[in-house]
Design an enzyme around this catalytic site. Sequence first.
Site, PDB file in Angstrom:
ATOM      1  N   HIS A 102      -4.927  38.891 -27.956  1.00 36.05           N
ATOM      2  CA  HIS A 102      -4.184  39.832 -28.148  1.00 36.05           C
ATOM      3  C   HIS A 102      -2.940  39.192 -28.603  1.00 36.05           C
ATOM      4  O   HIS A 102      -1.548  39.376 -28.522  1.00 36.05           O
ATOM      5  CB  HIS A 102      -3.591  40.437 -26.897  1.00 36.05           C
ATOM      6  CG  HIS A 102      -4.868  41.489 -26.279  1.00 36.05           C
ATOM      7  ND1 HIS A 102      -5.277  42.478 -26.590  1.00 36.05           N
ATOM      8  CD2 HIS A 102      -5.770  40.873 -25.166  1.00 36.05           C
ATOM      9  CE1 HIS A 102      -6.184  42.918 -25.891  1.00 36.05           C
ATOM     10  NE2 HIS A 102      -6.723  41.989 -24.918  1.00 36.05           N
ATOM     11  N   TRP A 160      -1.971  13.174  13.802  1.00 31.80           N
ATOM     12  CA  TRP A 160      -1.673  14.811  13.719  1.00 31.80           C
ATOM     13  C   TRP A 160      -3.083  15.189  14.213  1.00 31.80           C
ATOM     14  O   TRP A 160      -3.998  14.732  13.835  1.00 31.80           O
ATOM     15  CB  TRP A 160      -1.393  15.232  12.368  1.00 31.80           C
ATOM     16  CG  TRP A 160      -0.041  15.196  12.009  1.00 31.80           C
ATOM     17  CD1 TRP A 160       0.542  14.497  10.815  1.00 31.80           C
ATOM     18  CD2 TRP A 160       0.864  16.057  12.283  1.00 31.80           C
ATOM     19  NE1 TRP A 160       1.684  14.833  10.714  1.00 31.80           N
ATOM     20  CE2 TRP A 160       1.706  15.783  11.568  1.00 31.80           C
ATOM     21  CE3 TRP A 160       0.914  17.285  13.263  1.00 31.80           C
ATOM     22  CZ2 TRP A 160       3.134  16.641  11.767  1.00 31.80           C
ATOM     23  CZ3 TRP A 160       1.897  18.163  13.348  1.00 31.80           C
ATOM     24  CH2 TRP A 160       3.209  17.565  12.792  1.00 31.80           C
TER      25      TRP A 160
END
Length: 613
Positions: free
Chosen positions: A509, A74
Amino acid sequence: MCGIVGYIGPRDATPIILEGLKRLEYRGYDSAGIAVMANSHIEVRREPGKLIRLEEAIDADPISGHIGIGHTRWATHGKVTQVNAHPHIGMTGEVVVVHNGIVENFLELRAELEAEGVEFKSETDTETIVHLIERYLAAGKSLEEAARLSFHHLKGAQAIVTFSAAEPDHLVACRIGNAGGVAVGVGEDEMFIASDIPAILMHTRRVAFLENRQMVTITREGYRVQNLEGEESSLHATVLPYDPISAEKGEYKHFMQKEIFEQPRAITDTLRGRVDFAEGIVALEDMHLDREAVQGLSRLVTVACGTSYYSGLVGKALIENIARLPVEVAIGSEFRYADPLIDESMAVLAITQSGETVDTLAAMEEGRSKGARLWSIVNQIGSQAMRIADGYISMLAGPEIGVASTKAFTTSIVDQYLLACLLADLRESRPRAEVAELARDLARLPNLVGEVLDRDAEYQELATEFAHYENFLYLGRGLNYPIALEGALKLKEISYIHAEGYPAGEMKHGPIALIDENMPVLAICVQDHVYDKMISQVEQAHARGGIVIAVATEGDEYIATKADHVIYVPQTPPLLSPVVNVLPLQLFAYHIAVWRGADVDQPRNLAKSVTVE
Ligand code: AGP
């Protein structure tokens, strides 16, 4: 992905090498070549395009001999041309090299060699290797010594095979870092070498796998191993199982493990041909983008599922930071029924390893129906998500067999980083010099990933200590919040342990009520702009009896005074740190699942591609 095949023995090397390269074709490539010692000199045949082009060239001008090497490539540095294809032969015609990996310091090596009068023929980093070997041969060294000394000059992860006309009775190969495997096949009075098992299985099942920084000299009778310091080393050949699937795993127990360790090579292949490191410029041919195409772009809407969705969350931060383009990330199954506010000024980007996920494909159609451009980031070549898109980026990770996604996740993040750099240039939303710097950072990534993988034994030991817990909390902030989500998903889907990824700032929370000695907390606490906030999260978890495992930056001793266990990762360019930080979490989940006897590659209730709602 690049493929390497070599042979030495009594038979003709040419057909053996060609057949071996064909067995590696699935990895994808854009050029191929072979070099054979024919009579008294080295003959090379190289062609851009598929192997059939190379075979035609050899039919037209045959070559045969008893020692040879071949390569499918590649393109990485330099375009897809014959002169850039491997094997690379030097100025003397006496030495030939094939190579997987990236020579990170090739620019300075090239300048140094050119100053010595070397004339480069190609644009590749690989050619620096053959000229270095020639330099030492000219100083009277043997090929083995010349190669060993040359390999010391190279920065980055490499897999290299070479031979010389002056010493045609042996091949020399080395492996540095994780640029893909180097397997030595032991035959009867013949020897083979390859970057992956399929290329040699039809000849022998006796295989030895080179370890990091090992160099091997192969004659037709056998092989000799040393380390790069020239000290004798050992390399044991094992007999691979006859079942081709098991043999495909090579030295690994599971495909997931193999795919985790393939990530340096997969990332190298994802970068190939897409980054001109000299200029710091990104090119993504299959996206078909130009200035005009992106000028009117108002927003990117990323749609994906599962791990790919978490990749999209990382990509949002990358594309907004680098290209200054607003990005919205939606879960495919939600997006398709939400009547989303999409118009032709937007692009919908689908991220999907399989390219066949029904919710993601439906989300793409929803985007198309509202006039948006369709882009996709896909691993499976030829899949629907690739075919229906106006432009796409292949992950080039190679086949991902394990149901739990690993190398597809990291390569899809790299692809979004590449897209961000390209969009920044086309939209002129960042100074060219800054984009060039960001693009060049990519050259270091395969080796940084390899460094983390080299610490696998630590992760295995830690996993054994935590494998009996039934609940985990994964915490992260900013770029590492999606990594916390992904780490938790990896653990859930292969070990069946309940794990939750959470934004660290959200703990107060509610979820902090969960924390006690039965709920270990894994906190991603690398030295970035939210490090101090993460430290206070670790302290809060600790104060409530929680056991904390911290992923931290190499050299950070302070964190060790706060967390019960520390997993160190190398200092990494901030925008690339999610790729590095996910690796310990992949291996942590893998080793816990193995310890618990789970079916790692085929977890219960899961499929590799969810093609039904
Ligand atoms: C990942 O480990 C899971 N197997 C799953 O979440 C997967 O990412 C999801 O199904 C999306 O698959 P895709 O990337 O092929 O679209």
